[in-house]
Design an enzyme around this catalytic site. Structure first.
Site, PDB file in Angstrom:
ATOM      1  N   ALA A 191       0.827  -1.211   0.000  1.00  0.00           N
ATOM      2  CA  ALA A 191       0.000   0.000   0.000  1.00  0.00           C
ATOM      3  C   ALA A 191       0.861   1.260   0.000  1.00  0.00           C
ATOM      4  O   ALA A 191       0.612   2.195  -0.766  1.00  0.00           O
ATOM      5  CB  ALA A 191      -0.935  -0.003   1.214  1.00  0.00           C
ATOM      6  N   LEU A 237      -5.148  -1.865   4.103  1.00  0.00           N
ATOM      7  CA  LEU A 237      -5.824  -2.506   5.232  1.00  0.00           C
ATOM      8  C   LEU A 237      -6.321  -1.518   6.273  1.00  0.00           C
ATOM      9  O   LEU A 237      -7.218  -1.847   7.050  1.00  0.00           O
ATOM     10  CB  LEU A 237      -4.883  -3.523   5.890  1.00  0.00           C
ATOM     11  N   LYS A 246      -1.831 -14.828 -14.751  1.00  0.00           N
ATOM     12  CA  LYS A 246      -3.077 -15.302 -14.160  1.00  0.00           C
ATOM     13  C   LYS A 246      -4.224 -15.008 -15.120  1.00  0.00           C
ATOM     14  O   LYS A 246      -4.437 -13.854 -15.493  1.00  0.00           O
ATOM     15  CB  LYS A 246      -3.327 -14.614 -12.810  1.00  0.00           C
ATOM     16  N   GLU A 251     -11.390 -13.087  -4.277  1.00  0.00           N
ATOM     17  CA  GLU A 251     -11.379 -12.650  -5.669  1.00  0.00           C
ATOM     18  C   GLU A 251     -10.185 -11.723  -5.967  1.00  0.00           C
ATOM     19  O   GLU A 251     -10.227 -10.922  -6.903  1.00  0.00           O
ATOM     20  CB  GLU A 251     -12.700 -11.967  -6.033  1.00  0.00           C
TER      21      GLU A 251
END
Length: 500
Positions: free
Chosen positions: A14, A333, A76, A342
């Site tokens: 972050a 967070l 991915k 997800e």
């Protein structure tokens, strides 16, 4: 009056994503200081991403080959869900499109028409997903469009080591002028009149002043929570998991180009393949399972030897009442937590800092600007929340009290409406540019057994013969081209060989 001094409290993904974008986009005339302490670890399980990460990396001028090499990255193409609808069930939320719409008619309506008519050639919904057909074969290539067709090509994201990503971002940020201070914050100093944060005091006694503060201090929420007293909205009633046990392990025999999510008795397990190891974890509800049992399930389902001892992460799903309070913006967070089902953790960091750049204040800190930011971030958190709840609620499992409770719980009205609309009409609408597209919702609902009672009359515009040829052509193009793609392992090796 322009803001000249930005202070970022906390590093990790972050903090360094915030520093990297701010210095790239607003760096001229802006002093950016990041404070972090090596004594304080990071959560560091955010190793899977979704496609918008490419936009962020491009915005800060990141070279893909260098990034993949530096972070142990792989590609991915989606997330495979096992045991979520029922024991033994398996489906994928694949990125990219499914089929091809005709005019104003989304593709899935033609598939529903064929399926409801009992046509054997309708097949699985995922026969029409190029990403799925490539992923299931462990294949990947950078391909914007399928050759000689109107169909979209591969849509990818990445798996990577979040700690190495933060380190890579730090190198670029410091080269761009960000000042890093090693130290632990012992005090937050506020203005006596308006309550704004004016400075923070470090353990060393040093005081760092700023105009705008970005709280990247993780679950502690040192600024937004402890100093400014912004409350936390608890979503445990909808998302009851409150623990995760994580452990790195050797890779298994396959280098899958997708994340695995395997549902167990009271939660689910992730597997994330990197170049040098696999990320593994077990998210579970401590009200339904002990940590010892959860750890045993995780360790018994590794594909390779563990590379460290498992560690437990405790969390409470939810969000801050406000994300921007006075002259402090929370990112990561400190803003809230939604379990990584997800792969949205890094994305929510990305969109928070992008919105801050788009709404960057001056020293007046306009109340309307702050209110708009809070409304947009709040909406995004709530819609991602609904999408995650969907996976739990839409299960048919009867093997444990956990899954029964998830199926029978009352869910937010916004989710109830979406489920009812799809069940009755087959319609899905994306609201206000929310994160997950109609195709994403479609795959989870169909994958977990929710089939519509009807479909749009627009799907009747094709004759039966036209419908059969349309579906057959799509299947043939997708299947043939997926089979020609190079292997995932080969694609990664080729890319990192081109790195500087």
């Amino acid at each position: 009056m322009r803001i000249r001094r930005v202070v970022i409290v906390g590093g990790g993904t972050a903090g360094w994503m915030s520093a990297a974008l701010l210095t790239k986009v607003l760096g001229t005339g802006l002093s950016i200081t990041l404070i972090e302490s090596d004594e304080i670890g990071t959560v560091g399980v955010g190793e899977a991403t979704i496609p918008p990460i490419q936009v962020f990396n491009q915005a800060i001028g990141m070279n893909e080959a260098d990034f993949v090499k530096a972070t142990g990255g792989t590609f991915k193409l989606g997330i495979e869900f096992e045991n979520w609808g029922g024991l033994g069930d398996r489906y994928m939320h694949a990125f990219g499109t499914i089929g091809r719409p005709l005019g104003l008619t989304p593709f899935h309506n033609f598939w529903l028409r064929a399926r409801q008519a009992g046509r054997a050639d309708a097949g699985s919904l995922w026969n029409y997903s190029f990403n799925y057909q490539a992923a299931s074969r462990d294949r990947y290539a950078r391909l914007d469009r399928i050759p000689n067709s109107p169909l979209e090509g591969i849509v990818e994201a990445y798996h990577f080591d979040a700690g190495l990503y933060a380190r890579f971002l730090r190198q670029g940020s410091e080269a761009g002028g960000v000042k890093r201070i090693e130290g632990m914050i012992m005090g937050v100093n506020r203005d006596g009149e308006n309550g704004f944060i004016r400075s923070v005091t470090l353990k060393s006694g040093e005081t760092v002043e700023g105009d705008l503060f970005i709280d990247c201090s993780g679950f502690r929420a040192l600024l937004i929570g402890e100093a400014l007293g912004v409350g936390y909205e608890d979503w445990t009633r909808w998302l009851p998991c409150d623990r995760a046990i994580a452990v790195p392990a050797e890779n298994g025999p396959r280098l899958r180009p997708y994340t695995q999510s395997i549902a167990h008795k009271a939660g689910w397990q992730w597997r994330i393949p990197l170049q040098h190891r696999a990320g593994n974890g077990h998210v579970f509800s401590s009200n339904h399972m002990s940590e010892d049992e959860a750890a045993a399930i995780l360790m018994g389902n590794l594909e390779g030897k563990p590379l460290a001892d498992p560690r437990t992460i405790r969390f409470r799903t939810g969000r801050r009442a406000t994300f921007w309070e006075k002259n402090c913006v929370s990112v990561g967070l400190s803003s809230g937590f939604l379990e990584p089902l997800e792969s949205t953790s890094i994305h929510l960091i990305q969109t928070s800092i992008v919105r801050l750049v788009q709404m960057f204040p001056d020293l007046n800190f306009a109340a309307a600007n702050i209110a708009e930011y809070n409304a947009q971030v709040g909406f995004e958190y709530e819609r991602v929340r609904d999408f995650i709840i969907l996976h739990y609620h839409l299960n048919r499992r009867t093997d444990s009290a956990f899954w029964t409770a998830c199926r029978e719980m009352a869910v937010p009205e916004s989710l109830t409406h979406r489920l009812d609309l799809f069940r009755q009409t087959g319609r899905i609408f994306r609201e206000n540019n929310e994160l997950f597209s109609e195709v994403a919702w479609l795959q989870v609902m169909v994958g977990q057994g929710l089939m519509p009672e009807s479909f749009t009359p627009l799907a009747d515009k094709l004759s039966d013969d036209q419908l059969g040829r349309y579906l057959a052509d799509l299947r043939q193009i997708i299947d043939a081209n997926a089979g020609r793609l190079p292997g995932h392992r080969e694609a990664v090796a080729r890319l990192i060989a081109s790195a500087v």
